[in-house]
Design a protein around this motif. Structure first.
Motif: not given
Length: 497
Positions: A271-298
């Motif tokens: 519900x928060x994600x649907x109403x909060x555009x800044x939260x949507x952008x934060x999640x969309x911009x952070x998920x790809x690098x976090x996935x890369x961090x897991x692939x490379x470092x994790x």
């Protein structure tokens, strides 16, 4: 003193003269090795058959699987620079921290840490953040010197935050596990990021005119920052809690539990994600690098992949990310391959030259001369560490970190081994110290990278002076690592278990 005893210091002095003359390092090393090798044969103080080992050593360099990680991480860093990842992250984090004085600077430090954990390449970080964030910081009234320093310091995090290329080289030269080096580097990396945050907060409190908050018109999602920050923090707490509980499960189930917990928490926050555009952008911009961090470092930290395998996965991830952002083109690929080929050739030729030099140097008993000199320093282990740290710091003013790692480190490691100093901890000290080499004039490469992309209104003096506080913070981390040797080694052993 006979001629045999003079050969090692003369050989070392000749190398210094060649390096100061500006002659290419790889050829300087090879030339000194060949000249003194034949001179030693002529004087009957160097065994000629020893030179027959050189082809085998070159083959060993070319077949070293660990060194293959260097072109992988370099290629990945260049691709990520073009993928838009840094741009999206900086824009989103800038708006998230925008209401606070120094918020833009805090976002640069945060994004610098994320980029360091994905690329491991300083040049990519400096140029990406210099092009994207420096004009924005200047536009909203940031002091040019402070803004330049924040970008320089944040970009050099790629030196100490895994999967740093320099950590791979140090581990290879010292003969220690890259995975253990990565684990050990997590502690000074955390200290460095924390001190950067504290420095930015200090400037924001005591020199607010240097780091103003973003005006309201620059924050289209004003009022949503607190909710967004709370949601992102909750993800961190849920992931950490799931990981702590999962320590009692098999490794595959441990990470599966973390993913399931984060997915379920996303449903709770929907519900928060649907109403909060800044939260949507934060999640969309952070998920790809976090996935890369897991692939490379994790995958390296949990033992699922070697650094070379992790680098290969990171390259695939970077290519996919660039393609999804419509930034992948023939020109980008060609530029990335060209840059990677140049750096890889540079590293390999230096390594071949240093191998020839060390072969001849050890053949004339140079290792015994170095051991005697280093172990004879006043103060024992403390005096040796102090001498080495001052030497590495001063060398960083004039030569590249690759050259320090391939030329000086093998010689310094002789003294460390003679004094029974833990190689992992010693390598970590050198790695933290080498961070400063990117910021120290006249040849600090980060200074040149930023000068090339900085707007004209930023003076070269501002760039040079801006890096000085961050050099001080990095040296403070060096002191902390020295005094925390036992906790760091226990942490590595505990994480490995």
């Amino acid at each position: 003193m006979n001629l045999e005893n003079l050969m090692p210091p003369l050989m070392f002095l000749a190398l210094v003269v060649f390096l100061l003359s500006g002659y290419p390092v790889a050829f300087s090393l090879g030339a000194v090795g060949i000249v003194f090798g034949f001179l030693g044969i002529a004087l009957d103080i160097f065994p000629a058959p020893l030179l027959k080992a050189m082809p085998d050593r070159i083959f060993g360099i070319m077949s070293n699987q660990l060194l293959l990680a260097i072109p992988f991480f370099t290629f990945m860093g260049i691709i990520l620079e073009k993928s838009g990842l840094a741009e999206d992250l900086l824009d989103t984090m800038g708006k998230l921290f925008g209401p606070f004085r120094g918020g833009l600077a805090l976002s640069v430090v945060f994004v610098g840490a994320i980029l360091a954990a994905t690329t491991g390449v300083v040049a990519a970080s400096v140029m990406a953040m210099g092009l994207i964030s420096l004009p924005v910081m200047l536009k909203y009234g940031y002091n040019p010197r402070f803004a330049s320093g924040v970008i320089l310091g944040s970009a050099t995090l790629a030196q100490i935050i895994p999967p740093s290329v320099v950590l791979i080289v140090l581990a290879d030269q010292l003969g220690v596990s890259v995975g253990d080096m990565y684990k050990a580097a997590l502690i000074p990396a955390a200290f460095t990021v924390g001190l950067y945050f504290l420095y930015v907060i200090y400037v924001a409190l005591f020199r607010p005119q240097w780091a103003p908050a973003l005006p309201l018109e620059a924050r289209p999602d004003a009022g949503k920052e607190a909710q967004t920050a709370f949601a992102l923090l909750s993800y961190l707490l849920v992931g950490t809690g799931a990981y702590a509980v999962g320590r009692f499960l098999p490794s595959w189930a441990e990470w599966l539990e973390v993913l399931v917990a984060l997915a379920l928490w996303t449903l709770v926050l929907l519900p928060w994600i649907r109403r909060n555009r800044l939260l949507q952008r934060a999640l969309l911009s952070m998920v790809p690098p976090l996935v890369l961090i897991f692939l490379v470092l994790g995958t390296v930290l949990i033992g699922l992949a070697t650094p070379t395998e992790a680098g290969a996965m990171g390259v695939v991830g970077a290519l996919i990310l660039a393609a999804l952002n419509r930034r992948l083109s023939f020109q980008v690929l060609y530029g990335a391959m060209e840059g990677t080929a140049k750096l890889t050739a540079f590293v390999i030729f230096i390594l071949i030259g240093s191998t020839l030099f060390s072969l001849v140097f050890r053949g004339v008993d140079g290792d015994l001369w170095v051991e005697g000199f280093l172990t004879g320093l006043p103060g024992g282990e403390v005096g040796f560490i102090l001498f080495v740290m001052v030497l590495v710091f001063l060398l960083g003013f004039f030569i590249d970190f690759f050259e320090i790692a391939f030329i000086a480190l093998p010689l310094l490691a002789i003294g460390a081994e003679a004094l029974n100093i833990d190689k992992l901890w010693f390598g970590l000290l050198v790695g933290v110290n080498l961070q400063t080499s990117f910021l120290t004039p006249p040849f600090g490469f980060a200074l040149f990278y930023l000068r090339n992309v900085a707007p004209r209104e930023v003076k070269t003096g501002d760039i040079y002076l801006g890096g000085i506080p961050f050099i001080g913070l990095q040296l403070l981390v060096l002191v902390l690592v020295y005094f925390l040797r036992d906790p760091i080694l226990r942490f590595v052993n505990g994480l490995g278990g």
